[in-house]
Design a protein around this motif. Structure first.
Motif, PDB file in Angstrom:
ATOM      1  N   ILE A  36       0.833  -1.208   0.000  1.00 54.01           N
ATOM      2  CA  ILE A  36       0.000   0.000   0.000  1.00 54.01           C
ATOM      3  C   ILE A  36       0.866   1.255   0.000  1.00 54.01           C
ATOM      4  O   ILE A  36       0.611   2.209  -0.754  1.00 54.01           O
ATOM      5  CB  ILE A  36      -0.949  -0.018   1.210  1.00 54.01           C
ATOM      6  CG1 ILE A  36      -2.008  -1.115   1.018  1.00 54.01           C
ATOM      7  CG2 ILE A  36      -1.617   1.335   1.398  1.00 54.01           C
ATOM      8  CD1 ILE A  36      -2.931  -1.304   2.203  1.00 54.01           C
ATOM      9  N   ALA A  37       1.903   1.283   0.835  1.00 56.71           N
ATOM     10  CA  ALA A  37       2.753   2.478   0.917  1.00 56.71           C
ATOM     11  C   ALA A  37       3.461   2.755  -0.408  1.00 56.71           C
ATOM     12  O   ALA A  37       3.538   3.904  -0.857  1.00 56.71           O
ATOM     13  CB  ALA A  37       3.773   2.299   2.041  1.00 56.71           C
ATOM     14  N   LEU A  38       3.983   1.699  -1.056  1.00 55.08           N
ATOM     15  CA  LEU A  38       4.686   1.906  -2.322  1.00 55.08           C
ATOM     16  C   LEU A  38       3.734   2.318  -3.433  1.00 55.08           C
ATOM     17  O   LEU A  38       4.117   3.074  -4.335  1.00 55.08           O
ATOM     18  CB  LEU A  38       5.459   0.644  -2.709  1.00 55.08           C
ATOM     19  CG  LEU A  38       6.936   0.637  -2.307  1.00 55.08           C
ATOM     20  CD1 LEU A  38       7.100   0.829  -0.809  1.00 55.08           C
ATOM     21  CD2 LEU A  38       7.624  -0.618  -2.760  1.00 55.08           C
ATOM     22  N   TYR A  39       2.505   1.827  -3.377  1.00 53.00           N
ATOM     23  CA  TYR A  39       1.507   2.274  -4.358  1.00 53.00           C
ATOM     24  C   TYR A  39       1.310   3.783  -4.248  1.00 53.00           C
ATOM     25  O   TYR A  39       1.258   4.492  -5.258  1.00 53.00           O
ATOM     26  CB  TYR A  39       0.191   1.535  -4.125  1.00 53.00           C
ATOM     27  CG  TYR A  39      -0.951   2.040  -4.987  1.00 53.00           C
ATOM     28  CD1 TYR A  39      -1.081   1.645  -6.316  1.00 53.00           C
ATOM     29  CD2 TYR A  39      -1.893   2.928  -4.471  1.00 53.00           C
ATOM     30  CE1 TYR A  39      -2.122   2.115  -7.114  1.00 53.00           C
ATOM     31  CE2 TYR A  39      -2.941   3.405  -5.249  1.00 53.00           C
ATOM     32  CZ  TYR A  39      -3.047   2.993  -6.572  1.00 53.00           C
ATOM     33  OH  TYR A  39      -4.073   3.462  -7.352  1.00 53.00           O
ATOM     34  N   LEU A  40       1.211   4.274  -3.016  1.00 51.84           N
ATOM     35  CA  LEU A  40       1.020   5.710  -2.806  1.00 51.84           C
ATOM     36  C   LEU A  40       2.264   6.488  -3.214  1.00 51.84           C
ATOM     37  O   LEU A  40       2.171   7.510  -3.905  1.00 51.84           O
ATOM     38  CB  LEU A  40       0.686   5.969  -1.340  1.00 51.84           C
ATOM     39  CG  LEU A  40      -0.643   5.372  -0.845  1.00 51.84           C
ATOM     40  CD1 LEU A  40      -0.746   5.482   0.673  1.00 51.84           C
ATOM     41  CD2 LEU A  40      -1.825   6.074  -1.504  1.00 51.84           C
ATOM     42  N   LEU A  41       3.445   6.012  -2.805  1.00 50.36           N
ATOM     43  CA  LEU A  41       4.674   6.708  -3.163  1.00 50.36           C
ATOM     44  C   LEU A  41       4.887   6.746  -4.669  1.00 50.36           C
ATOM     45  O   LEU A  41       5.342   7.756  -5.218  1.00 50.36           O
ATOM     46  CB  LEU A  41       5.871   6.028  -2.490  1.00 50.36           C
ATOM     47  CG  LEU A  41       6.026   6.231  -0.985  1.00 50.36           C
ATOM     48  CD1 LEU A  41       7.127   5.330  -0.440  1.00 50.36           C
ATOM     49  CD2 LEU A  41       6.341   7.699  -0.664  1.00 50.36           C
ATOM     50  N   ASP A  42       4.564   5.653  -5.352  1.00 47.90           N
ATOM     51  CA  ASP A  42       4.733   5.595  -6.801  1.00 47.90           C
ATOM     52  C   ASP A  42       3.822   6.588  -7.516  1.00 47.90           C
ATOM     53  O   ASP A  42       4.071   6.954  -8.662  1.00 47.90           O
ATOM     54  CB  ASP A  42       4.463   4.185  -7.322  1.00 47.90           C
ATOM     55  CG  ASP A  42       5.580   3.217  -6.960  1.00 47.90           C
ATOM     56  OD1 ASP A  42       6.640   3.684  -6.520  1.00 47.90           O
ATOM     57  OD2 ASP A  42       5.379   1.996  -7.106  1.00 47.90           O
ATOM     58  N   ASN A  43       2.786   6.998  -6.835  1.00 47.10           N
ATOM     59  CA  ASN A  43       1.868   7.966  -7.419  1.00 47.10           C
ATOM     60  C   ASN A  43       2.101   9.376  -6.881  1.00 47.10           C
ATOM     61  O   ASN A  43       1.259  10.253  -7.033  1.00 47.10           O
ATOM     62  CB  ASN A  43       0.422   7.545  -7.162  1.00 47.10           C
ATOM     63  CG  ASN A  43      -0.010   6.403  -8.063  1.00 47.10           C
ATOM     64  OD1 ASN A  43      -0.366   6.593  -9.226  1.00 47.10           O
ATOM     65  ND2 ASN A  43       0.050   5.186  -7.537  1.00 47.10           N
TER      66      ASN A  43
END
Length: 335
Positions: A244-251
């Motif tokens: 979840i955190a990487l999904y947000l950071l990637d965006n």
């Protein structure tokens, strides 16, 4: 220093030959005794002159479960010498070829390790057993060399319908802002492969990659995550939090996180991505401070009763709804 089995055999031959010479007085036996004595003395001298090899271990970078990385051993000895090199590895790092029967000198030996389990794992100790040219004598050197290898949790691609709820957490959403392209820059470790500009990368003379950078990536809002786990459920919690955190950071969303082993302030970019993965690589079971739990935009809990649960806004859903049905959990993979 010890004799090898071949060396022991040579000494036995020498003793028997000398005994026969004394008993029968045959001078012809000297043709056997002298070469054996010279060979044994030469072996001892060669091992003594070789001395203790200098060894440096070059450890691989941190990575995710399932990745394979090389470990390199660099030697520096006075002269090339035959040796058996054994570099001990833990079961969490599946090693291939970490035992060498070779000649070491100003050389580099390499073997592969496969990242099998999340966490910080130690390579070592290392032993080098040198032998002479005729393999009559040997000497073993032990090295208390311990180097850490960090293995990140498994990260899943979010494809489920509840991904839409994540998009609404930062005020105004964020998907549309990623169209505001700014420039191309060199790839930094931790950047998402989603942003690699493959056409431009293919034109470069080296294997270096370039990624797209967006104008609004650092000003799209922020999200705070609280991640907790019961005993035996920390791997599941780490995987959900990382995904979840990487999904947000990637965006382009700034992310802060609290876990049982520490907190990260809200930040964005590749450095925050690496800090977050490093934190989750070593997280264990436990809870976060009450104040952070109450302020968090996303609360992830993993336990026998709830499995892996994700609470955000006014809803609570299982993490499995964020990923496609064919992606197994770590518990299913272990089974």
């Amino acid at each position: 220093m010890r004799l090898t089995r071949r060396g022991i055999g040579a000494v036995v031959l020498l003793v028997v030959t000398v005994a026969m010479a004394v008993q029968f007085g045959s001078r012809q036996l000297g043709a056997i005794v002298i070469p054996v004595v010279v060979a044994c003395l030469g072996a001892v001298i060669q091992i003594a002159l070789t001395g203790r090899p200098e060894v440096e271990r070059v450890v691989p970078d941190a990575g995710h479960i399932g990745e394979t990385r090389p470990v390199r051993l660099r030697f520096d000895v006075s002269s090339p010498v035959a040796a058996r090199v054994v570099d001990e590895t833990p079961s969490a790092l599946g090693a291939t070829g970490n035992v060498f029967d070779t000649t070491v000198g100003d050389t580099v030996l390499e073997y592969d390790v496969e990242y099998l389990a999340r966490g910080e794992h130690e390579l070592g100790p290392l032993t080098v057993t040198v032998t002479d040219v005729l393999a009559l004598a040997k000497r073993t050197y032990s090295y208390s060399m311990y180097d850490s290898v960090l293995v990140y949790p498994r990260v899943y691609t979010l494809t489920g319908s509840t991904r839409h709820d994540l998009n609404l957490l930062p005020e105004g959403g964020f998907d549309h802002n990623r169209e505001e392209f700014d420039r191309l820059r060199e790839y930094d470790r931790g950047d998402s492969l989603r942003d690699v500009h493959w056409k431009s990368s293919a034109k470069r003379p080296t294997d270096d990659l370039v990624v797209k950078e967006f104008l609004a990536e650092t000003d799209l809002g922020d999200v705070r995550i609280a991640a907790e786990a019961a005993d035996g459920w920390d791997d599941d919690m780490a995987e959900a939090a990382a995904s979840i955190a990487l999904y947000l950071l990637d965006n382009g969303i700034a992310v802060g996180i609290a876990t049982p082993n520490g907190e990260l302030e809200v930040a964005a970019g590749a450095d925050q991505r690496e800090r977050l993965l490093s934190l989750l690589a070593t997280v264990g079971p436990g809870q976060v401070p009450e104040h952070y739990r109450e302020e968090a935009d996303i609360r992830i809990t993993a336990s026998e009763g709830t499995a892996v649960s994700v609470r955000m806004q006014d809803s609570e859903v299982p993490f499995e709804q964020f990923v496609s049905d064919d992606v197994p959990s770590s518990r299913e993979v272990a089974a």
